[in-house]
Write an enzyme that holds these catalytic residues in place. Structure first.
Site, PDB file in Angstrom:
ATOM      1  N   GLU A 168       0.839  -1.222   0.000  1.00 46.13           N
ATOM      2  CA  GLU A 168       0.000   0.000   0.000  1.00 46.13           C
ATOM      3  C   GLU A 168       0.873   1.271   0.000  1.00 46.13           C
ATOM      4  O   GLU A 168       0.539   2.272   0.625  1.00 46.13           O
ATOM      5  CB  GLU A 168      -1.016  -0.039   1.139  1.00 46.13           C
ATOM      6  N   THR A 180       5.313   1.944  -0.375  1.00 45.44           N
ATOM      7  CA  THR A 180       6.494   1.730   0.472  1.00 45.44           C
ATOM      8  C   THR A 180       6.736   2.965   1.359  1.00 45.44           C
ATOM      9  O   THR A 180       6.145   4.026   1.130  1.00 45.44           O
ATOM     10  CB  THR A 180       7.746   1.521  -0.413  1.00 45.44           C
TER      11      THR A 180
HETATM   12  C1  LIG Z   1       2.595  -9.559   0.610  1.00 39.90           C
HETATM   13  C2  LIG Z   1       2.208  -8.513  -0.387  1.00 39.90           C
HETATM   14  C3  LIG Z   1       0.857  -8.245  -0.608  1.00 39.90           C
HETATM   15  C4  LIG Z   1       0.471  -7.299  -1.563  1.00 39.90           C
HETATM   16  N1  LIG Z   1      -0.854  -7.098  -1.816  1.00 39.90           N
HETATM   17  C5  LIG Z   1      -1.229  -6.286  -2.842  1.00 39.90           C
HETATM   18  C6  LIG Z   1      -2.603  -6.174  -3.233  1.00 39.90           C
HETATM   19  O1  LIG Z   1      -3.493  -6.767  -2.622  1.00 39.90           O
HETATM   20  N2  LIG Z   1      -2.901  -5.410  -4.318  1.00 39.90           N
HETATM   21  C7  LIG Z   1      -1.963  -4.734  -5.017  1.00 39.90           C
HETATM   22  O2  LIG Z   1      -2.298  -4.055  -5.986  1.00 39.90           O
HETATM   23  N3  LIG Z   1      -0.636  -4.801  -4.661  1.00 39.90           N
HETATM   24  C8  LIG Z   1      -0.264  -5.573  -3.611  1.00 39.90           C
HETATM   25  N4  LIG Z   1       1.068  -5.673  -3.256  1.00 39.90           N
HETATM   26  C9  LIG Z   1       2.072  -4.952  -4.035  1.00 39.90           C
HETATM   27  C10 LIG Z   1       2.698  -3.813  -3.257  1.00 39.90           C
HETATM   28  O3  LIG Z   1       1.781  -2.768  -3.071  1.00 39.90           O
HETATM   29  C11 LIG Z   1       3.963  -3.400  -4.016  1.00 39.90           C
HETATM   30  O4  LIG Z   1       4.901  -4.447  -3.843  1.00 39.90           O
HETATM   31  C12 LIG Z   1       4.525  -2.077  -3.533  1.00 39.90           C
HETATM   32  O5  LIG Z   1       3.660  -1.018  -3.862  1.00 39.90           O
HETATM   33  C13 LIG Z   1       5.914  -1.784  -4.133  1.00 39.90           C
HETATM   34  O6  LIG Z   1       5.910  -1.999  -5.502  1.00 39.90           O
HETATM   35  P1  LIG Z   1       7.055  -2.924  -6.158  1.00 39.90           P
HETATM   36  O7  LIG Z   1       7.096  -4.210  -5.395  1.00 39.90           O
HETATM   37  O8  LIG Z   1       6.813  -3.016  -7.614  1.00 39.90           O
HETATM   38  O9  LIG Z   1       8.381  -2.162  -5.865  1.00 39.90           O
HETATM   39  P2  LIG Z   1       9.017  -0.999  -6.795  1.00 39.90           P
HETATM   40  O10 LIG Z   1       7.983   0.013  -7.121  1.00 39.90           O
HETATM   41  O11 LIG Z   1       9.760  -1.646  -7.892  1.00 39.90           O
HETATM   42  O12 LIG Z   1      10.044  -0.364  -5.762  1.00 39.90           O
HETATM   43  C14 LIG Z   1      11.299  -0.963  -5.459  1.00 39.90           C
HETATM   44  C15 LIG Z   1      12.035  -0.004  -4.505  1.00 39.90           C
HETATM   45  O13 LIG Z   1      12.218   1.263  -5.153  1.00 39.90           O
HETATM   46  C16 LIG Z   1      11.696   2.298  -4.304  1.00 39.90           C
HETATM   47  N5  LIG Z   1      11.115   3.371  -5.113  1.00 39.90           N
HETATM   48  C17 LIG Z   1      10.258   3.268  -6.174  1.00 39.90           C
HETATM   49  N6  LIG Z   1       9.910   4.484  -6.592  1.00 39.90           N
HETATM   50  C18 LIG Z   1      10.545   5.381  -5.812  1.00 39.90           C
HETATM   51  C19 LIG Z   1      10.589   6.804  -5.742  1.00 39.90           C
HETATM   52  N7  LIG Z   1       9.874   7.553  -6.592  1.00 39.90           N
HETATM   53  N8  LIG Z   1      11.368   7.387  -4.787  1.00 39.90           N
HETATM   54  C20 LIG Z   1      12.086   6.643  -3.916  1.00 39.90           C
HETATM   55  N9  LIG Z   1      12.081   5.287  -3.931  1.00 39.90           N
HETATM   56  C21 LIG Z   1      11.321   4.669  -4.857  1.00 39.90           C
HETATM   57  C22 LIG Z   1      10.614   1.612  -3.492  1.00 39.90           C
HETATM   58  O14 LIG Z   1      10.305   2.356  -2.301  1.00 39.90           O
HETATM   59  C23 LIG Z   1      11.263   0.270  -3.208  1.00 39.90           C
HETATM   60  O15 LIG Z   1      12.152   0.394  -2.132  1.00 39.90           O
HETATM   61  C24 LIG Z   1       1.458  -6.597  -2.283  1.00 39.90           C
HETATM   62  C25 LIG Z   1       2.819  -6.849  -2.031  1.00 39.90           C
HETATM   63  C26 LIG Z   1       3.193  -7.799  -1.121  1.00 39.90           C
HETATM   64  C27 LIG Z   1       4.658  -8.072  -0.908  1.00 39.90           C
END
Ligand SMILES: Cc1cc2nc3c(=O)[nH]c(=O)nc-3n(C[C@H](O)[C@H](O)[C@H](O)COP(=O)(O)OP(=O)(O)OC[C@H]3O[C@@H](n4cnc5c(N)ncnc54)[C@H](O)[C@@H]3O)c2cc1C
Length: 389
Positions: free
Chosen positions: A371, A373
């Site tokens: 929701e 990071t």
């Molecule tokens: C157990 C679990 C349940 C989940 N449930 C749901 C769900 O029900 N529905 C749903 O839609 N999603 C869900 N998610 C997805 C979750 O919301 C995403 O994993 C999260 O938003 C981060 O996206 P990403 O994993 O693609 O990481 P990325 O966006 O690839 O980020 C990787 C890293 O880069 C950093 N980063 C990215 N952009 C920036 C920026 N602009 N400035 C600084 N740092 C940045 C991030 O903070 C992170 O540290 C779930 C994830 C998990 C692990």
């Protein structure tokens, strides 16, 4: 142990807190380790939560919910998560992502049809924004919905869907106009029992293991126009507004995990002896407990404040984005800090599966990721306070 030392509650709020606590401690806590180990979805207890009104706390009674306010939701969720964060994840998605999306943006016909089954817990609700190549940056999503008469045809893959392996109804965000990036996203209410909906394999996870998470895929899935939530192109706005509500839930989840870890640590520090005294008598351990407790109470204030801001917004229409992000950021970082210190205070036993402390440590970690990071929360807060984009 006394809680809410800094925040007076009404009789109604105290009652929901006690009811949720009794249920969580008697029916969820005893099975939490077993379901964490197996990774099975806890159908029976989720069904009971539905019967108790915990799966649709803020949904009005006319749509089958408990008709209570956001503070009631937060108090109940905190108690569920104090027993088991995985149950809390299922509950929070159902309430503050699925339920809130429909309540705020659904037509009356959509609310009549799609809220009651989920509010009762008979059908599990989900929210699907993330894709394999698009997480924090939702505007890059690749799944597509193409209009065809009175229907849309959806194709593509969505990842990390909480309750994906079991959900019957899903709020889906997909692209209708790719050239417009995030302004081209549209929201739909997906019925999982229709042709073209495919569930992917369950994700093996570090924590909240009993909350099933998976990919879902759409293969020429036809959805009627009446299942569109809001207008074409409004999906990103809906997704972000719904996440404001969701983040209050994650703040409450983090608070519950932190409380459980703190209470276990206090009890252990008062019993365990080393060098002829209780370990809690060493200043090095006592100071840890002091920091843990102080951060927990600060998290509580931010979280309950965000719940009250959301309540106020029902009257004023004002966004509560800042309050929700601050609560989520601080509470999730607190949960990770407190769970880490709890492992340390328990020494070797903190690393053992015989006690729940190692589970709190693993479960706490997700609250800084989903929701939005912690980095994304800081971006949201910085933008809100500076007014800069
Ligand atoms: C157990 C679990 C349940 C989940 N449930 C749901 C769900 O029900 N529905 C749903 O839609 N999603 C869900 N998610 C997805 C979750 O919301 C995403 O994993 C999260 O938003 C981060 O996206 P990403 O994993 O693609 O990481 P990325 O966006 O690839 O980020 C990787 C890293 O880069 C950093 N980063 C990215 N952009 C920036 C920026 N602009 N400035 C600084 N740092 C940045 C991030 O903070 C992170 O540290 C779930 C994830 C998990 C692990």
């Amino acid at each position: 142990m006394a809680q809410n030392t800094l925040f007076p509650l009404t009789e109604e709020h105290e009652m929901i807190r006690q009811t949720a606590r009794y249920f969580a401690q008697n029916e969820i806590a005893p099975i939490a380790a077993e379901f964490d180990e197996s990774g099975e979805f806890p159908y029976k207890t989720v069904m009971k939560m539905g019967q108790m009104g915990l799966m649709g706390i803020e949904i009005p009674e006319e749509y089958g919910g408990a008709g209570m306010d956001t503070l009631a939701y937060v108090l109940a969720l905190e108690e569920i998560c104090r027993a088991d964060a995985a149950h809390g994840t299922i509950m929070s998605v159902n309430n503050s992502l699925y339920g809130y999306a429909l309540l705020k943006f659904g037509s009356d016909a959509q609310k009549q049809k799609f809220l009651p089954p989920v509010a009762s817990g008979k059908v599990v609700g989900a929210y699907s924004l993330t894709e394999p190549m698009s997480g924090s940056d939702a505007g890059t999503m690749r799944s597509r919905a193409v209009r065809d008469g009175d229907t849309y045809i959806i194709n593509g893959r969505k990842s990390w869907v909480t309750s994906g392996p079991v959900a019957g109804l899903i709020i889906l965000f997909t692209m209708t106009e790719p050239a417009k990036a995030h302004r081209g996203i549209t929201a739909f209410i997906v019925e999982a029992d229709k042709p073209g909906f495919v569930r992917g394999k369950k994700e093996p996870k570090l924590g909240i293991r009993a909350s099933a998470t998976s990919e879902i895929a759409f293969e020429d899935y036809r959805i009627p126009v009446e299942n569109r939530l809001g207008d074409e192109g409004e999906g990103f706005k809906i997704a972000m507004a719904v996440l404001d509500a969701g983040r209050i839930g994650i703040a409450a989840q983090a608070l519950g995990i932190a409380e459980a870890a703190f209470e276990a640590s206090c009890a252990y520090a008062s019993e365990r002896e080393a060098f002829g005294q209780k370990i809690g008598q060493f200043q090095g351990v006592g100071f840890k407990l002091a920091d843990m407790k102080t951060r927990i109470e600060a998290s509580r204030l931010l979280t309950y404040n965000a719940a009250l801001a959301k309540e106020r917004s029902k009257l004023t229409g004002e966004r509560f984005t800042l309050e929700a992000s601050m609560a989520k950021l601080f509470s999730s970082e607190t949960a990770c800090f407190v769970a880490d210190e709890a492992v340390q205070i328990h020494g070797g036993m903190g690393y053992s599966k015989e006690l729940p402390v190692e589970r709190y440590y693993r479960d706490a970690r997700i609250t800084q990721i989903y929701e939005g990071t912690s980095e994304i929360q800081r971006l949201v807060i910085a933008r809100a306070v500076t007014g800069l984009k």
